[in-house]
Design a protein around this motif. Structure first.
Motif, PDB file in Angstrom:
ATOM      1  N   ALA A 181      -4.739   4.409  -1.195  1.00  0.00           N
ATOM      2  CA  ALA A 181      -3.539   3.657  -0.822  1.00  0.00           C
ATOM      3  C   ALA A 181      -3.121   3.991   0.607  1.00  0.00           C
ATOM      4  CB  ALA A 181      -2.402   3.970  -1.798  1.00  0.00           C
ATOM      5  N   ARG A 182      -3.227   5.257   0.981  1.00  0.00           N
ATOM      6  CA  ARG A 182      -2.882   5.673   2.344  1.00  0.00           C
ATOM      7  C   ARG A 182      -3.819   5.015   3.364  1.00  0.00           C
ATOM      8  NH1 ARG A 182      -3.432  10.781   1.675  1.00  0.00           N
ATOM      9  NH2 ARG A 182      -1.300  11.155   0.983  1.00  0.00           N
ATOM     10  N   ASP A 183      -5.095   4.930   3.022  1.00  0.00           N
ATOM     11  CA  ASP A 183      -6.060   4.279   3.921  1.00  0.00           C
ATOM     12  C   ASP A 183      -5.738   2.796   4.091  1.00  0.00           C
ATOM     13  OD1 ASP A 183      -7.418   6.656   4.257  1.00  0.00           O
ATOM     14  OD2 ASP A 183      -8.982   6.201   2.772  1.00  0.00           O
ATOM     15  N   PHE A 184      -5.367   2.139   2.995  1.00  0.00           N
ATOM     16  CA  PHE A 184      -4.998   0.724   3.089  1.00  0.00           C
ATOM     17  C   PHE A 184      -3.732   0.547   3.931  1.00  0.00           C
ATOM     18  CE2 PHE A 184      -7.636  -0.127  -0.798  1.00  0.00           C
ATOM     19  CZ  PHE A 184      -8.403  -1.151  -0.249  1.00  0.00           C
ATOM     20  N   SER A 185      -2.790   1.459   3.763  1.00  0.00           N
ATOM     21  CA  SER A 185      -1.564   1.395   4.558  1.00  0.00           C
ATOM     22  C   SER A 185      -1.891   1.476   6.044  1.00  0.00           C
ATOM     23  CB  SER A 185      -0.633   2.541   4.160  1.00  0.00           C
ATOM     24  OG  SER A 185       0.491   2.602   5.019  1.00  0.00           O
ATOM     25  N   HIS A 186      -2.754   2.404   6.412  1.00  0.00           N
ATOM     26  CA  HIS A 186      -3.147   2.552   7.822  1.00  0.00           C
ATOM     27  C   HIS A 186      -3.876   1.303   8.315  1.00  0.00           C
ATOM     28  CE1 HIS A 186      -4.501   4.437  11.529  1.00  0.00           C
ATOM     29  NE2 HIS A 186      -5.721   4.030  11.252  1.00  0.00           N
ATOM     30  N   ASP A 187      -4.788   0.788   7.510  1.00  0.00           N
ATOM     31  CA  ASP A 187      -5.566  -0.395   7.893  1.00  0.00           C
ATOM     32  C   ASP A 187      -4.648  -1.581   8.171  1.00  0.00           C
ATOM     33  OD1 ASP A 187      -7.671  -2.160   8.330  1.00  0.00           O
ATOM     34  OD2 ASP A 187      -7.964  -2.575   6.196  1.00  0.00           O
ATOM     35  N   PHE A 188      -3.712  -1.819   7.273  1.00  0.00           N
ATOM     36  CA  PHE A 188      -2.832  -2.982   7.450  1.00  0.00           C
ATOM     37  C   PHE A 188      -1.786  -2.754   8.536  1.00  0.00           C
ATOM     38  CE2 PHE A 188      -4.824  -4.464   3.627  1.00  0.00           C
ATOM     39  CZ  PHE A 188      -4.847  -5.841   3.815  1.00  0.00           C
ATOM     40  N   ASP A 189      -1.396  -1.516   8.767  1.00  0.00           N
ATOM     41  CA  ASP A 189      -0.529  -1.241   9.919  1.00  0.00           C
ATOM     42  C   ASP A 189      -1.241  -1.633  11.214  1.00  0.00           C
ATOM     43  OD1 ASP A 189       1.671  -0.334   8.535  1.00  0.00           O
ATOM     44  OD2 ASP A 189       1.184   1.794   8.752  1.00  0.00           O
ATOM     45  N   GLN A 190      -2.522  -1.290  11.315  1.00  0.00           N
ATOM     46  CA  GLN A 190      -3.279  -1.615  12.528  1.00  0.00           C
ATOM     47  C   GLN A 190      -3.451  -3.123  12.686  1.00  0.00           C
ATOM     48  OE1 GLN A 190      -3.945   0.819  14.800  1.00  0.00           O
ATOM     49  NE2 GLN A 190      -2.768   1.986  13.287  1.00  0.00           N
ATOM     50  N   LEU A 191      -3.735  -3.811  11.592  1.00  0.00           N
ATOM     51  CA  LEU A 191      -3.862  -5.270  11.647  1.00  0.00           C
ATOM     52  C   LEU A 191      -2.531  -5.920  12.020  1.00  0.00           C
ATOM     53  CD1 LEU A 191      -6.070  -5.911   8.481  1.00  0.00           C
ATOM     54  CD2 LEU A 191      -6.783  -6.174  10.866  1.00  0.00           C
ATOM     55  N   LEU A 192      -1.450  -5.350  11.498  1.00  0.00           N
ATOM     56  CA  LEU A 192      -0.117  -5.863  11.821  1.00  0.00           C
ATOM     57  C   LEU A 192       0.178  -5.696  13.305  1.00  0.00           C
ATOM     58  CD1 LEU A 192       2.738  -6.878  11.114  1.00  0.00           C
ATOM     59  CD2 LEU A 192       3.314  -4.520  10.464  1.00  0.00           C
ATOM     60  N   PHE A 193      -0.081  -4.503  13.857  1.00  0.00           N
ATOM     61  CA  PHE A 193       0.175  -4.272  15.282  1.00  0.00           C
ATOM     62  C   PHE A 193      -0.672  -5.216  16.135  1.00  0.00           C
ATOM     63  CE2 PHE A 193       0.982   0.402  13.983  1.00  0.00           C
ATOM     64  CZ  PHE A 193       2.266   0.079  13.581  1.00  0.00           C
ATOM     65  N   GLN A 194      -1.902  -5.441  15.709  1.00  0.00           N
ATOM     66  CA  GLN A 194      -2.801  -6.325  16.455  1.00  0.00           C
ATOM     67  C   GLN A 194      -2.275  -7.758  16.451  1.00  0.00           C
ATOM     68  OE1 GLN A 194      -7.069  -5.423  16.067  1.00  0.00           O
ATOM     69  NE2 GLN A 194      -7.337  -7.551  15.440  1.00  0.00           N
ATOM     70  N   ALA A 237       0.835  -1.208   0.000  1.00  0.00           N
ATOM     71  CA  ALA A 237       0.000   0.000   0.000  1.00  0.00           C
ATOM     72  C   ALA A 237       0.866   1.252   0.000  1.00  0.00           C
ATOM     73  CB  ALA A 237      -0.939  -0.011   1.203  1.00  0.00           C
ATOM     74  N   LYS A 238       1.954   1.225   0.763  1.00  0.00           N
ATOM     75  CA  LYS A 238       2.857   2.381   0.823  1.00  0.00           C
ATOM     76  C   LYS A 238       3.561   2.589  -0.519  1.00  0.00           C
ATOM     77  CE  LYS A 238       3.694   2.020   5.816  1.00  0.00           C
ATOM     78  NZ  LYS A 238       2.599   1.073   6.084  1.00  0.00           N
ATOM     79  N   PHE A 239       4.020   1.510  -1.139  1.00  0.00           N
ATOM     80  CA  PHE A 239       4.694   1.631  -2.428  1.00  0.00           C
ATOM     81  C   PHE A 239       3.748   2.207  -3.479  1.00  0.00           C
ATOM     82  CE2 PHE A 239       7.201  -2.380  -1.071  1.00  0.00           C
ATOM     83  CZ  PHE A 239       8.074  -1.612  -0.320  1.00  0.00           C
TER      84      PHE A 239
END
Length: 262
Positions: free
Chosen positions: A169-182, A151-153
């Motif tokens: 793309a920025r929204d997807f980056s944020h979404d997957f960052d949150q899922l990753l942290f979780q 998403a970042k790329f």
């Protein structure tokens, strides 16, 4: 009777050898005109994984286990060598000894995938097929990071004037960052009690978000192929990231089936 180690080994090589070959191309395209030695090295890796793909075509799910294990070892060495090449490129970039058109995060991203590929081949040759709960969490951590990177790329390679797509793309980056942290939090907790509900929830959430990202990538790929958006995204890179999202969805389904069989 089909040996599951043979079937899974060939499946992993079929998918990841193509990914490694494409990484070689992307790195090659990112080097500058004066980095001829690095261009040559990248091309050598491209040729190496193309030969691996050709050799793979001689195998089938009915192939002898020992022959497949020997092939796994051969491909393992190739994966380790391209990992070392990528890490060297990253080190040179971070020390400002070379300047390329590939983001350091992208080079690191490709090296993580090479390490993952090598580890999978090693595990398969050790007879490891069925995942444990901790393995499921770690696998999701790996792929969530991959999806967040994608998403970042995409966001950074789109032309700034493509504001709507950049925002998506920025929204997807944020979404997957949150899922990753979780997922990382769950991995650190290492619950000793019944983990099935937690794993089910994680897989369900990751599936929903990955399907949305996959569809976004598919749309972007089609728009790039039709020259309907402005970007620096190579059409093959668009397809490359789409296939990796599809792969993550396949793995989520595989893990869910494994949990249901217990």
């Amino acid at each position: 009777m089909i040996n599951p180690i043979v079937a899974r080994s060939l499946n992993e090589i079929q998918f990841w050898a193509r990914i490694m070959k494409e990484h070689s191309l992307f790195l090659k395209l990112g080097f500058t005109y004066d980095q001829k030695n690095l261009v040559v090295e990248a091309q050598q890796f491209y040729d190496l994984f193309e030969r691996i793909e050709e050799k793979l075509s001689r195998f089938s799910v009915n192939s002898d286990l020992r022959a497949v294990q020997a092939f796994n070892n051969e491909v393992y060495q190739a994966a380790v060598h391209i990992w070392a090449f990528k890490r060297r490129i990253l080190d040179l970039t971070l020390r400002c000894e070379i300047l390329t058109n590939n983001y350091p995060l992208l080079v690191d991203h490709t090296s993580r995938e090479a390490a993952y590929f090598a580890r999978r081949l090693k595990e398969l040759n050790e007879g490891v097929l069925a995942p444990k709960p901790d393995d499921i969490i770690k696998e999701n951590v790996f792929f969530l990071k991959i999806m967040a990177d994608h998403a970042k790329f995409i966001g950074h390679l789109l032309d700034p004037s493509e504001r709507k797509l950049v925002d998506q793309a920025r929204d997807f980056s944020h979404d997957f960052d949150q899922l990753l942290f979780q997922a990382q939090d769950l991995d650190h907790m290492r619950p000793q009690s019944e983990t099935r509900p937690l794993l089910d929830q994680m897989l369900d959430q990751n599936r929903v978000s990955t399907k949305s990202l996959r569809d976004f990538k598919k749309q972007a790929r089609e728009l790039i192929e039709e020259c309907r958006i402005k970007s620096n995204i190579h059409p093959l890179l668009a397809d490359h990231t789409f296939r990796e999202a599809e792969r993550f969805l396949e793995i989520i389904d595989m893990y869910e089936a494994h949990l249901n069989a217990q």
